[in-house]
Design an enzyme around this catalytic site. Structure first.
Site, mmCIF file in Angstrom:
data_model
loop_
_atom_site.group_PDB
_atom_site.id
_atom_site.type_symbol
_atom_site.label_atom_id
_atom_site.label_comp_id
_atom_site.label_asym_id
_atom_site.label_seq_id
_atom_site.Cartn_x
_atom_site.Cartn_y
_atom_site.Cartn_z
ATOM 1 C CD GLU A 98 -37.324 -9.470 -19.835
ATOM 2 O OE1 GLU A 98 -38.408 -10.064 -19.908
ATOM 3 O OE2 GLU A 98 -37.067 -8.436 -20.469
ATOM 4 C CD GLU B 87 -40.500 -5.740 -23.057
ATOM 5 O OE1 GLU B 87 -39.707 -5.423 -22.144
ATOM 6 O OE2 GLU B 87 -41.015 -6.862 -23.127
HETATM 7 C C1 LER Z 1 -41.904 -7.467 -18.739
HETATM 8 O O1 LER Z 1 -41.840 -6.286 -18.020
HETATM 9 C C2 LER Z 1 -40.804 -7.578 -19.723
HETATM 10 O O2 LER Z 1 -39.806 -6.889 -19.661
HETATM 11 C C3 LER Z 1 -40.985 -8.552 -20.826
HETATM 12 O O3 LER Z 1 -39.847 -8.644 -21.619
HETATM 13 C C4 LER Z 1 -41.496 -9.876 -20.340
HETATM 14 O O4 LER Z 1 -40.605 -10.898 -20.429
HETATM 15 MN MN MN Z 2 -38.289 -6.976 -21.266
#
Ligand code: LER
Ligand code: MN
Length: 264
Positions: free
Chosen positions: A146, A240
């Site tokens: 990521e 998220e």
């Molecule tokens: C942190 O900002 C994020 O995007 C999460 O997915 C951590 O991997």
């Molecule tokens: Mn993330």
């Protein structure tokens, strides 16, 4: 494409009730904290069976980044990620989301000088990924690398940075997770980045430009989802985000409805 979510503070605490609630809301998958999964494997299995809601992925829940400055912590992180991949295999999950590091160092705030060279960063993260690539192969899972924005990580900010690790190290079980919040800060164009790295993108996080719930900000999700359709992406779009509303449950439902309308 399917919509999934991470946990939220307003979801029920009990695992089975949580899964039932997420399913009832209209999500098709759950991204679980790695520690919660490993420590409650049987309960999670039972919740999946009872509700039919799959665990798609894990995110977080281990101690030590794959690019940790401290070698002991990096190695500890790898062993904990291995245990999470094994638990994911046991519940039929796809893989784990890992950044190079989160909140360890940024060039953009004082002291602005890293304790390690960029060559040293590349070596440490590569060693971790080569190890995890093998574990992912053995467990039939993926490692989703990521890119984070410049204030959260100094090593991998662009999708192109993640792609470089995959190519240079010939990784077969490492894919890119594209996170809309981070891409909005780092990429010139989100749809263009999604097009360029279409063959490597295996998972997606969604939030609006300010990281609150999708639809509450200024991102053009339809343009990006149209690009993902052209790419043939059939994975998950996983919430998220933080929720800014006096009624978070309603705001979350509205965000889900908004993204579903952008998928048509
Ligand atoms: C942190 O900002 C994020 O995007 C999460 O997915 C951590 O991997
Ligand atoms: Mn993330």
């Amino acid at each position: 494409m399917k919509l999934g979510t991470q946990n939220q503070a307003f979801f029920p605490e009990n695992i089975q009730e949580k899964f039932a609630y997420v399913k009832e809301m209209g999500f098709e998958g759950f991204e679980i904290d790695g520690k919660l999964l490993v420590e409650n494997l049987e309960e999670v299995k039972a919740a999946i069976e009872k509700t039919g809601l799959p665990v798609t992925t894990a995110c977080g829940g281990y101690d030590g980044w794959i690019g940790d400055f401290i070698e002991e912590r990096r190695l500890n992180g790898l062993e904990e990620i291995k245990a999470i991949l094994e638990a994911l295999q046991a519940v039929g999950g796809q893989g784990i989301v890992v950044p190079a590091a989160w909140g360890m160092f940024t060039y953009r705030l004082p002291p602005m000088v890293s304790p390690r060279s960029q060559a040293g960063d590349f070596k440490a993260v590569s060693e971790s990924l080569i190890y995890l690539d093998k574990i992912a192969g053995e467990t039939g899972t993926k490692v989703y690398l990521e890119p984070l924005n410049r204030y959260q990580d100094h090593m991998i900010n662009l999708l192109s940075d993640a792609q470089k690790y995959i190519e240079v190290n010939n990784l077969e079980n490492v894919e890119i997770i594209a996170d809309f919040y981070h891409m909005n800060i780092e990429e010139d164009s989100i749809p263009e980045a999604l097009r360029t790295y279409k063959d490597s993108i295996g998972h997606i996080h969604v939030a609006d430009n300010h990281r609150y719930q999708p639809g509450s900000g200024s991102l053009d999700f339809k343009a990006s989802f149209d690009q993902l359709k052209k790419n043939g992406y059939n994975g998950f779009l996983t919430f998220e985000c933080r929720v800014r509303s006096e009624n978070p449950e309603q705001a979350y439902k509205d965000a889900l409805a908004h993204l579903k309308s952008c998928l048509i």
